[in-house]
Design a protein around this motif. Structure first.
Motif, PDB file in Angstrom:
ATOM      1  N   PHE A 156      88.574  45.729  70.848  1.00 53.77           N
ATOM      2  CA  PHE A 156      89.665  45.952  69.898  1.00 53.77           C
ATOM      3  C   PHE A 156      90.300  44.626  69.477  1.00 53.77           C
ATOM      4  CE2 PHE A 156      94.147  46.829  68.907  1.00 53.77           C
ATOM      5  CZ  PHE A 156      93.958  47.682  67.833  1.00 53.77           C
ATOM      6  N   ALA A 157      90.581  43.748  70.428  1.00 48.89           N
ATOM      7  CA  ALA A 157      91.184  42.447  70.119  1.00 48.89           C
ATOM      8  C   ALA A 157      90.269  41.619  69.229  1.00 48.89           C
ATOM      9  CB  ALA A 157      91.513  41.706  71.406  1.00 48.89           C
ATOM     10  N   ARG A 158      88.970  41.709  69.463  1.00 51.21           N
ATOM     11  CA  ARG A 158      87.999  40.974  68.639  1.00 51.21           C
ATOM     12  C   ARG A 158      87.978  41.537  67.220  1.00 51.21           C
ATOM     13  NH1 ARG A 158      84.737  40.193  72.371  1.00 51.21           N
ATOM     14  NH2 ARG A 158      83.759  42.235  72.403  1.00 51.21           N
ATOM     15  N   GLN A 159      88.017  42.870  67.085  1.00 50.90           N
ATOM     16  CA  GLN A 159      88.042  43.509  65.757  1.00 50.90           C
ATOM     17  C   GLN A 159      89.227  43.024  64.938  1.00 50.90           C
ATOM     18  OE1 GLN A 159      88.257  47.694  66.649  1.00 50.90           O
ATOM     19  NE2 GLN A 159      86.358  48.088  65.542  1.00 50.90           N
ATOM     20  N   LEU A 160      90.391  42.924  65.585  1.00 47.95           N
ATOM     21  CA  LEU A 160      91.606  42.500  64.878  1.00 47.95           C
ATOM     22  C   LEU A 160      91.738  40.988  64.773  1.00 47.95           C
ATOM     23  CD1 LEU A 160      94.393  44.933  66.121  1.00 47.95           C
ATOM     24  CD2 LEU A 160      93.130  44.982  63.980  1.00 47.95           C
ATOM     25  N   LYS A 161      90.805  40.254  65.381  1.00 52.62           N
ATOM     26  CA  LYS A 161      90.834  38.787  65.386  1.00 52.62           C
ATOM     27  C   LYS A 161      92.139  38.261  65.989  1.00 52.62           C
ATOM     28  CE  LYS A 161      87.608  38.503  61.658  1.00 52.62           C
ATOM     29  NZ  LYS A 161      87.433  38.773  60.302  1.00 52.62           N
ATOM     30  N   ILE A 162      92.496  38.841  67.141  1.00 47.64           N
ATOM     31  CA  ILE A 162      93.714  38.430  67.842  1.00 47.64           C
ATOM     32  C   ILE A 162      93.477  37.068  68.475  1.00 47.64           C
ATOM     33  CG2 ILE A 162      95.313  39.002  69.736  1.00 47.64           C
ATOM     34  CD1 ILE A 162      95.478  40.862  67.226  1.00 47.64           C
ATOM     35  N   GLY A 163      94.340  36.121  68.177  1.00 43.79           N
ATOM     36  CA  GLY A 163      94.189  34.757  68.664  1.00 43.79           C
ATOM     37  C   GLY A 163      94.999  34.446  69.905  1.00 43.79           C
ATOM     38  N   TYR A 164      95.931  35.306  70.249  1.00 42.66           N
ATOM     39  CA  TYR A 164      96.728  35.028  71.437  1.00 42.66           C
ATOM     40  C   TYR A 164      96.018  35.562  72.683  1.00 42.66           C
ATOM     41  CZ  TYR A 164      98.691  39.779  70.562  1.00 42.66           C
ATOM     42  OH  TYR A 164      98.881  41.112  70.330  1.00 42.66           O
ATOM     43  N   PRO A 165      96.376  35.037  73.863  1.00 46.46           N
ATOM     44  CA  PRO A 165      95.699  35.458  75.094  1.00 46.46           C
ATOM     45  C   PRO A 165      95.908  36.951  75.382  1.00 46.46           C
ATOM     46  CG  PRO A 165      97.081  33.520  75.488  1.00 46.46           C
ATOM     47  CD  PRO A 165      97.384  34.002  74.117  1.00 46.46           C
ATOM     48  N   ILE A 166      94.833  37.604  75.738  1.00 49.82           N
ATOM     49  CA  ILE A 166      94.869  39.004  76.157  1.00 49.82           C
ATOM     50  C   ILE A 166      94.417  39.046  77.617  1.00 49.82           C
ATOM     51  CG2 ILE A 166      93.910  41.321  75.846  1.00 49.82           C
ATOM     52  CD1 ILE A 166      95.592  40.562  73.469  1.00 49.82           C
ATOM     53  N   LEU A 167      95.264  39.594  78.464  1.00 52.69           N
ATOM     54  CA  LEU A 167      94.973  39.730  79.880  1.00 52.69           C
ATOM     55  C   LEU A 167      94.918  41.207  80.235  1.00 52.69           C
ATOM     56  CD1 LEU A 167      97.507  37.033  81.170  1.00 52.69           C
ATOM     57  CD2 LEU A 167      95.095  36.718  80.579  1.00 52.69           C
ATOM     58  N   LEU A 168      94.275  41.518  81.339  1.00 47.84           N
ATOM     59  CA  LEU A 168      94.185  42.901  81.800  1.00 47.84           C
ATOM     60  C   LEU A 168      95.112  43.124  82.985  1.00 47.84           C
ATOM     61  CD1 LEU A 168      90.327  43.427  81.750  1.00 47.84           C
ATOM     62  CD2 LEU A 168      91.989  44.360  80.141  1.00 47.84           C
ATOM     63  N   GLY A 169      95.869  44.217  82.910  1.00 46.28           N
ATOM     64  CA  GLY A 169      96.672  44.636  84.042  1.00 46.28           C
ATOM     65  C   GLY A 169      95.796  45.416  85.003  1.00 46.28           C
ATOM     66  N   ASP A 170      96.379  45.805  86.122  1.00 46.42           N
ATOM     67  CA  ASP A 170      95.645  46.609  87.099  1.00 46.42           C
ATOM     68  C   ASP A 170      96.503  47.794  87.520  1.00 46.42           C
ATOM     69  OD1 ASP A 170      97.525  45.624  88.911  1.00 46.42           O
ATOM     70  OD2 ASP A 170      96.146  44.215  89.829  1.00 46.42           O
TER      71      ASP A 170
END
Length: 162
Positions: free
Chosen positions: A98-112
């Motif tokens: 999803f982040a790649r589709q929207l071309k998101i440039g800010y850091p995306i991290l995964l929660g747990d």
């Protein structure tokens, strides 16, 4: 003494020996998240910047709608020391696709599995999304915002901490 009573007594004694900090939810500074490469990341890495931490998920409509605005806001304010960090409460593949589709440039991290408890300790008792917090340059939480963000209000708020 019955085995059940004995077990309950032993557990009670154990909890008395634990420091209270062991029972408390981890703080944001103590929490580690996972980046796209699978590395463990702390938000301390962004200290020195004003950071908007945005908790989101791909299944959250308002979260999805505000991400392009957050991306543009980050592009405009990054030279002044602002960073946006998205923390997804979702699975890795869907999150990064999803982040790649929207071309998101800010850091995306995964929660747990502990991220929902963290949200509650940060002032979001219902664990609702989207939820954002603002960290000052020292990493101290100075604001929180529940629901879809308004670009003008958000920008004005962030500029206040620059």
């Amino acid at each position: 003494m019955s085995p059940i009573t004995l077990r309950a007594s032993l557990l009670a004694a154990l909890f008395c020996l634990l420091p209270l900090s062991a029972l408390a939810a981890p703080t944001l500074a103590q929490t580690r998240f996972t980046d796209q490469a699978g590395s463990s990341v702390s938000l301390r890495a962004y200290q020195g910047k004003v950071v908007l931490v945005n908790f989101w998920a791909t299944w959250c409509g308002p979260c999805r709608e505000e991400m392009p605005m957050l991306n543009n806001l980050r592009d405009r304010l990054a030279p002044k020391g602002v960073e946006v960090v998205g923390i997804a409460l979702d699975n890795k593949a869907e999150t990064y696709n999803f982040a790649r589709q929207l071309k998101i440039g800010y850091p995306i991290l995964l929660g747990d599995s502990d991220t929902l408890s963290l949200l509650r300790s940060l002032g979001n008792p219902a664990g609702a999304l989207p939820y954002s917090i603002i960290l000052d340059r020292n990493g101290k939480q100075v604001g929180s915002l529940l629901g879809r963000l308004n670009e003008k209000n958000l920008e004005d708020t962030l500029r206040h901490f620059l």
